[in-house]
Design a protein around this motif. Structure first.
Motif, PDB file in Angstrom:
ATOM      1  N   TYR A  30       0.863  -1.188   0.000  1.00 32.53           N
ATOM      2  CA  TYR A  30       0.000   0.000   0.000  1.00 32.53           C
ATOM      3  C   TYR A  30       0.901   1.240   0.000  1.00 32.53           C
ATOM      4  N   THR A  33       0.887   7.857  -2.377  1.00 30.69           N
ATOM      5  CA  THR A  33       0.940   8.434  -3.711  1.00 30.69           C
ATOM      6  C   THR A  33       0.426   9.867  -3.678  1.00 30.69           C
ATOM      7  N   GLN A  35      -1.703  11.111  -5.687  1.00 28.63           N
ATOM      8  CA  GLN A  35      -3.139  11.126  -5.969  1.00 28.63           C
ATOM      9  C   GLN A  35      -3.965  10.683  -4.764  1.00 28.63           C
ATOM     10  N   GLU A  36      -3.521   9.613  -4.090  1.00 26.58           N
ATOM     11  CA  GLU A  36      -4.315   9.005  -3.017  1.00 26.58           C
ATOM     12  C   GLU A  36      -3.898   9.446  -1.623  1.00 26.58           C
TER      13      GLU A  36
END
Length: 385
Positions: A30, A33, A35-36
């Motif tokens: 996991y 990032t 984006q996340e």
């Protein structure tokens, strides 16, 4: 929040991950990032963390550590037969000052320790061990530190903290939470006699490279109770790391260093692994990735054991020696050995039972020959201080 200072995993690494086999480790990690954002910490076992600070290098670094390539090599390895949540939190960049970087490292590691997540740190220089050690303040009263290194890294008293002198700060700075320090793999010609004498005076454990290389299993008892393992890549021989400068022709082989990190993962108290002083070349990236893989595998096969004479899985051996009666335990499940150290009660266990010191079968056999094991003697003497 210190976690706000983390730089996400690069787009280059993420794009490379998309091309990997479905069974590759990279797909089950996991990632932090852009984006996340940060992944959820709950339920994770390991957290990968890069640290790019290098200003306190003993020898100035000529290039920035390429953490992307280390990640790529780790991600492409196949998922082991384990179910352990792995996070990649990204990287800590250099702060405005080195102290700023140390503060961020300390706060992030402390946060992970409180979540019972094991940080796996990939760092440019080994002085990062100091803020990692300080992260235990207020979390653990007594810390066992194991350094896999060709040098003890004490440095001179007046010397500023560096990758070759961070241990002096750990020993002298308050609060002093260091219970035991063990070195695995030192090479005598890299260490002044005064440093070797200091290790003896403080009853710390030290294992020469040749001693461990001749029997790699001797490293396991030293790592069994370690909370923090700091590994200097310069303890690995130059040919194994694909290096010519700054590395020695003598050192651990790739197989030996992977066995050591596997033992570290199997340790019952392991809380942090740090791998430092990595240089930029493909062979180095691959070996570091494999060391991390073996650390995770070792943790998967970890067995928590608590020896006692009333437990059917343990055999108790009482060995009368000239001045002491030594009590050993052997596990029928793992074949591991322990020996009681009576006077560590107040210093380490804070209970009314003797502390159990990991040892080897050879220690038991030596005791049978009336030779008290050196590790037992040092632990025994330490209890009076």
């Amino acid at each position: 929040m210190a976690f706000d200072f983390l730089k996400p995993v690069s787009q280059k690494v993420l794009a490379h991950t998309e091309l990997l086999s479905p069974q590759a480790l990279g797909h089950s990690i996991y990632k932090h990032t852009e984006q996340e954002g940060l992944p959820v910490l709950a339920g994770a076992t390991f957290a990968l963390l890069g640290v790019l600070e290098s200003r306190n290098a003993f020898v100035k670094k000529t290039s920035r550590l390429n953490l992307d390539e280390i990640r790529i090599q780790l991600y492409k390895l196949m998922q082991g037969n384990w179910e352990q949540g792995v996070l990649d939190l990204g990287d800590i960049e250099e702060g405005e000052t080195v102290k700023d970087t140390y503060f961020v490292v300390r706060e992030i590691i402390a946060g992970l320790l409180e979540e019972n997540i094991i940080p796996v740190i990939i760092g440019a220089t080994q002085d990062i061990t100091y803020p990692v050690y300080r992260a235990f303040d207020g979390i653990k009263d007594m810390v066992n530190l194991v350094s896999v290194d060709s040098r003890f890294d004490f440095g001179a008293d007046e010397e500023l903290i560096s990758s070759n002198s961070y241990m002096s700060r750990i020993i002298t700075d308050k609060p002093n939470n260091l219970f035991n320090f063990s070195n695995i793999g030192y090479q005598s010609y890299f260490n002044a006699q005064e440093e070797i004498d200091l290790m003896e005076r403080l009853f710390f454990d030290a294992y020469r490279l040749g001693e461990i290389a001749s029997d790699i299993t001797l490293a396991e008892p030293a790592l069994r109770n370690a909370h923090l393992v700091s590994l200097d890549a310069r303890a690995i021989r130059a040919s194994e790391m694909g290096m010519h400068d700054a590395f020695s022709p003598n050192g651990f082989t790739g197989r030996e260093i992977c066995a050591i990190t596997r033992y570290a993962g199997m340790g019952e108290d392991i809380s942090v692994l740090g791998i430092f002083e990595i240089e930029n070349n493909m062979q180095s990236y691959q070996l570091v990735a494999q060391m991390i893989w073996y650390f995770m595998e070792g943790h998967n096969f970890r067995v928590d054991e608590s020896p006692s004479d009333s437990h059917p899985d343990f055999t108790k051996y009482i060995v009368p020696c000239d001045s002491e009666e030594l009590v050993f335990y052997k596990s029928a499940l793992t074949s591991r050995w322990w020996v009681e150290v009576p006077n560590l009660i107040s210093a380490h266990t804070k209970s009314n039972s003797a502390a159990l010191l990991p040892c080897t079968e050879k220690d038991y056999l030596d005791a049978c020959d009336q030779n008290i094991p050196e590790r037992w003697f040092k632990a025994y003497k330490k209890g009076f201080n």
